[in-house]
Motif scaffolding. Structure first.
Motif, PDB file in Angstrom:
ATOM      1  N   TRP A   1      36.990  97.231   7.914  1.00 24.37           N
ATOM      2  CA  TRP A   1      35.796  96.673   8.549  1.00 24.37           C
ATOM      3  C   TRP A   1      36.097  95.377   9.294  1.00 24.37           C
ATOM      4  CZ3 TRP A   1      34.638  91.777   6.896  1.00 24.37           C
ATOM      5  CH2 TRP A   1      35.156  91.403   5.648  1.00 24.37           C
ATOM      6  N   LEU A   2      37.208  94.723   8.960  1.00 20.93           N
ATOM      7  CA  LEU A   2      37.537  93.447   9.594  1.00 20.93           C
ATOM      8  C   LEU A   2      38.291  93.636  10.910  1.00 20.93           C
ATOM      9  CD1 LEU A   2      37.091  90.473   8.987  1.00 20.93           C
ATOM     10  CD2 LEU A   2      39.325  90.416   7.865  1.00 20.93           C
ATOM     11  N   GLY A   3      39.171  94.647  10.959  1.00 20.91           N
ATOM     12  CA  GLY A   3      39.934  94.883  12.183  1.00 20.91           C
ATOM     13  C   GLY A   3      41.211  94.066  12.215  1.00 20.91           C
ATOM     14  N   GLY A   4      42.241  94.608  12.867  1.00 22.10           N
ATOM     15  CA  GLY A   4      43.556  93.984  12.849  1.00 22.10           C
ATOM     16  C   GLY A   4      43.633  92.658  13.580  1.00 22.10           C
ATOM     17  N   PHE A   5      43.220  92.634  14.836  1.00 19.09           N
ATOM     18  CA  PHE A   5      43.336  91.419  15.629  1.00 19.09           C
ATOM     19  C   PHE A   5      42.450  90.307  15.074  1.00 19.09           C
ATOM     20  CE2 PHE A   5      42.065  88.739  19.236  1.00 19.09           C
ATOM     21  CZ  PHE A   5      43.325  88.303  19.646  1.00 19.09           C
ATOM     22  N   PHE A   6      41.246  90.662  14.664  1.00 18.00           N
ATOM     23  CA  PHE A   6      40.323  89.658  14.130  1.00 18.00           C
ATOM     24  C   PHE A   6      40.865  89.078  12.819  1.00 18.00           C
ATOM     25  CE2 PHE A   6      36.550  88.393  11.675  1.00 18.00           C
ATOM     26  CZ  PHE A   6      35.997  87.471  12.567  1.00 18.00           C
ATOM     27  N   ALA A   7      41.398  89.945  11.940  1.00  8.58           N
ATOM     28  CA  ALA A   7      41.954  89.468  10.672  1.00  8.58           C
ATOM     29  C   ALA A   7      43.136  88.535  10.913  1.00  8.58           C
ATOM     30  CB  ALA A   7      42.385  90.661   9.812  1.00  8.58           C
ATOM     31  N   TYR A   8      43.972  88.907  11.880  1.00 12.07           N
ATOM     32  CA  TYR A   8      45.124  88.065  12.211  1.00 12.07           C
ATOM     33  C   TYR A   8      44.656  86.681  12.660  1.00 12.07           C
ATOM     34  CZ  TYR A   8      49.182  86.447  14.863  1.00 12.07           C
ATOM     35  OH  TYR A   8      50.222  85.699  15.352  1.00 12.07           O
ATOM     36  N   CYS A   9      43.668  86.626  13.546  1.00  9.22           N
ATOM     37  CA  CYS A   9      43.177  85.349  14.050  1.00  9.22           C
ATOM     38  C   CYS A   9      42.518  84.522  12.948  1.00  9.22           C
ATOM     39  CB  CYS A   9      42.189  85.581  15.192  1.00  9.22           C
ATOM     40  SG  CYS A   9      42.928  86.272  16.682  1.00  9.22           S
ATOM     41  N   VAL A  10      41.773  85.194  12.072  1.00 11.41           N
ATOM     42  CA  VAL A  10      41.086  84.480  10.997  1.00 11.41           C
ATOM     43  C   VAL A  10      42.084  83.789  10.078  1.00 11.41           C
ATOM     44  CG1 VAL A  10      39.762  84.815   8.868  1.00 11.41           C
ATOM     45  CG2 VAL A  10      38.961  85.827  11.008  1.00 11.41           C
ATOM     46  N   PHE A  11      43.120  84.502   9.658  1.00  7.38           N
ATOM     47  CA  PHE A  11      44.084  83.910   8.733  1.00  7.38           C
ATOM     48  C   PHE A  11      44.931  82.840   9.413  1.00  7.38           C
ATOM     49  CE2 PHE A  11      43.151  87.806   6.319  1.00  7.38           C
ATOM     50  CZ  PHE A  11      42.875  87.232   5.099  1.00  7.38           C
ATOM     51  N   TRP A  12      45.200  83.014  10.700  1.00  6.24           N
ATOM     52  CA  TRP A  12      45.931  81.977  11.427  1.00  6.24           C
ATOM     53  C   TRP A  12      45.099  80.702  11.531  1.00  6.24           C
ATOM     54  CZ3 TRP A  12      45.100  79.957  16.543  1.00  6.24           C
ATOM     55  CH2 TRP A  12      46.141  79.126  16.992  1.00  6.24           C
ATOM     56  N   LEU A  13      43.823  80.847  11.869  1.00  8.89           N
ATOM     57  CA  LEU A  13      42.946  79.681  11.974  1.00  8.89           C
ATOM     58  C   LEU A  13      42.729  79.020  10.608  1.00  8.89           C
ATOM     59  CD1 LEU A  13      40.283  81.029  14.491  1.00  8.89           C
ATOM     60  CD2 LEU A  13      42.025  79.290  14.926  1.00  8.89           C
ATOM     61  N   MET A  14      42.701  79.816   9.553  1.00 10.19           N
ATOM     62  CA  MET A  14      42.566  79.251   8.205  1.00 10.19           C
ATOM     63  C   MET A  14      43.746  78.338   7.884  1.00 10.19           C
ATOM     64  SD  MET A  14      41.112  82.429   5.932  1.00 10.19           S
ATOM     65  CE  MET A  14      41.640  81.600   4.431  1.00 10.19           C
ATOM     66  N   SER A  15      44.936  78.764   8.257  1.00 13.45           N
ATOM     67  CA  SER A  15      46.119  77.936   7.982  1.00 13.45           C
ATOM     68  C   SER A  15      46.053  76.626   8.754  1.00 13.45           C
ATOM     69  CB  SER A  15      47.392  78.706   8.325  1.00 13.45           C
ATOM     70  OG  SER A  15      47.468  78.967   9.717  1.00 13.45           O
TER      71      SER A  15
END
Length: 527
Positions: free
Chosen positions: A172-186
């Motif tokens: 439900w999150l999607g690959g590109f969106f999940a990647y961006c979310v975890f990068w921004l979290m860091s």
């Protein structure tokens, strides 16, 4: 959601075990016949949509020696050089702000029409050269320098999941969106470190933050698989099975889940190697004192032993437990890269030609003697008899050839990167933030380092050519042809290799960067 969950619950559709035996008949096929044959591996059903490559593209990229060299050696190095060459905005207490184009005050004065108080400051009041460290702009470091480095690290883990044919993010999150979310979290955590702790000036802080970022996909994938009950045997039972076998079947764990756990173990070992490499760099390379030739020899070969042990363990797990040929290829490249990049940067702290000769003589002899010796049938029989090796000699031969090809790739990429960045950094605007490459001490000579590195590279190329010639003439084995077939068979392999090379080269530069930020919690006066 997961490619592993399709078909049999106890096994993966992307099963290398059956494929590897059939794949090895390619010695009698051309690469084009191999790719179009029905024994080609099953394509993953789900992709990350991050830097994909088709077989046709990979075939075009790797068709000639020049294209392979540009793609696998030159391109990753150019990316890293562009990353480290962009000037850090900084405040150098002993530089004229109107002449230092990378200073914060220069940028303010010339681009923002900002009148800095430093313009009216007499140069006689400036601190003596080297009396104070250069202060770099934290936001440039966080969003560009560290941000790009961390994005590549997260992308590397994502591409490794691609090779395993498993998406680590929730559907439900999607690959590109999940990647961006975890990068921004860091990056958000990096901001909190800057504002509320005094840890931002320590390289280890950012290494551990990257360690956490690289482990996020593992944690998320594990949670999702557990939430979907992929760790339990879910086939419906017949009445007889429920009556007599239900207690036993309830405790069975699907093979696919066990393989996933082993896969997570290997990734964790890779990340541990990343931490160990940073520790080696801190203890030996970044330490201010000089080192003798014996110290350098011990450093190189103790690190070599560490890398070989980790590589052997992961290779065994991938071959026997995970059964993934492309993962074996990429992880071996990773371990060779982390060995060679730390070995290369040792050259900047050697003081005389005798030390270079001692190190390179041992390395060249190792290549020309050890690798051809390993290829012999005698060594193969010895490994079969005493170490339980189960490979046929032809498969064992290809394994040895693959290892040497990857070694050559890591050698050339790391040496090209090292030679280029000592020239760019020591003569560029970032010289002050990379004190390791200043060469201002009388003990370390830039010209000697550059000349000796070029000579060592020439010897490495010669020893590589000799060994390859031995393989062809004595063993009738062409390691380049085998590698090209691997690339065309696993197109995702090429992209992953490029990302790994970029990541490891960045690791080294990240370890050598001097972190002294303007403001932040560490700059606040202590009571």
């Amino acid at each position: 959601m997961y490619h592993l969950s399709q078909g049999d619950e106890l096994d993966s559709q992307y099963d290398e075990d059956q494929y590897v035996q059939r794949f090895r008949v390619h010695s009698t096929l051309s690469s084009r016949e191999m790719i179009n044959s029905p024994i080609s591996p099953v394509e993953p059903d789900e992709r990350t949509h991050l830097l994909q490559a088709s077989r046709k593209q990979v075939r075009s990229w790797t068709s000639t020696f020049l294209k392979r060299a540009l793609l696998l050696n030159v391109f990753p190095v150019l990316v890293v050089l562009a990353w480290c060459a962009i000037p850090f905005p900084n405040n150098n207490p002993y530089d004229d702000p109107d002449k230092n184009i990378s200073s914060v005050d220069y940028i303010k004065n010339n681009f923002l029409a900002y009148n800095s108080s430093l313009n009216d400051t007499d140069s006689s009041h400036l601190p003596a050269p080297n009396s104070e460290p250069v202060e770099i702009n934290f936001w440039f470091f966080l969003f560009f320098y560290y941000g790009f480095y961390n994005a590549i690290a997260l992308l590397m883990i994502t591409k490794i999941f691609d090779l395993y044919s498993l998406n680590w993010w929730p559907k439900w999150l999607g690959g590109f969106f999940a990647y961006c979310v975890f990068w921004l979290m860091s990056l958000a955590i990096g901001m909190l470190i800057y504002f509320f702790t005094g840890l931002e000036k320590h390289n280890l802080t950012w290494v551990l933050l990257t360690f956490m970022t690289m482990n996020m996909p593992l944690i998320v994938a594990f949670i999702v698989i557990r939430s979907e009950n992929r760790n339990t045997y879910r086939h419906s039972l017949t009445l007889a099975q429920k009556t007599f076998l239900e207690p036993q079947l309830l405790h069975r764990i699907p093979t696919s889940y066990l393989r996933f756990l082993w896969f997570c173990t290997t990734i964790f070992l890779v990340i541990i190697a990343f931490i160990a490499g940073e520790a080696y760099a801190y203890v030996f390379l970044v330490s201010p004192e000089t080192h003798s030739g014996i110290d350098a020899f011990v450093y190189v070969y103790s690190w070599l032993a560490t890398v070989y042990i980790l590589d052997t363990v992961t290779d065994y797990i991938l071959e026997t437990k995970v059964r993934s040929y492309p993962l074996q290829f990429t992880f071996k490249l990773y371990f060779f890269m982390i060995y060679f990049i730390f070995y290369r940067n040792l050259f900047a702290r050697l003081r005389d030609r005798d030390t270079y000769i001692l190190i390179q003589a041992a390395s060249s002899l190792w290549v020309c003697i050890f690798y051809p010796l390993c290829m012999t049938r005698t060594v193969h029989r010895y490994l079969v008899c005493y170490f339980g090796l189960r490979k046929e000699y032809e498969d064992y031969q290809r394994q040895c050839g693959r290892s040497f090809f990857i070694r050559n790739l890591a050698e050339n990429a790391t040496m090209l990167g090292f030679i280029c960045w000592i020239i760019i950094i020591s003569n560029g605007p970032n010289k002050s933030v990379y004190p390791y490459f200043k060469f201002e001490d009388d003990l370390f000579d830039f010209d000697l380092t550059l000349r000796a590195s070029c000579v060592i590279w020439a010897f490495e190329l010669a020893s590589s050519a000799i060994t390859r010639n031995i393989y062809k003439r004595v063993f009738n084995h062409d390691i380049t042809r085998e590698a090209v077939i691997d690339f065309e068979t696993y197109p995702e392999l090429v992209i992953t290799m490029i990302v790994i090379i970029i990541h490891v080269l960045q690791d080294m530069l990240m370890a050598l960067l001097s972190l002294n930020f303007e403001g932040g919690n560490a700059a606040k006066p202590r009571p």
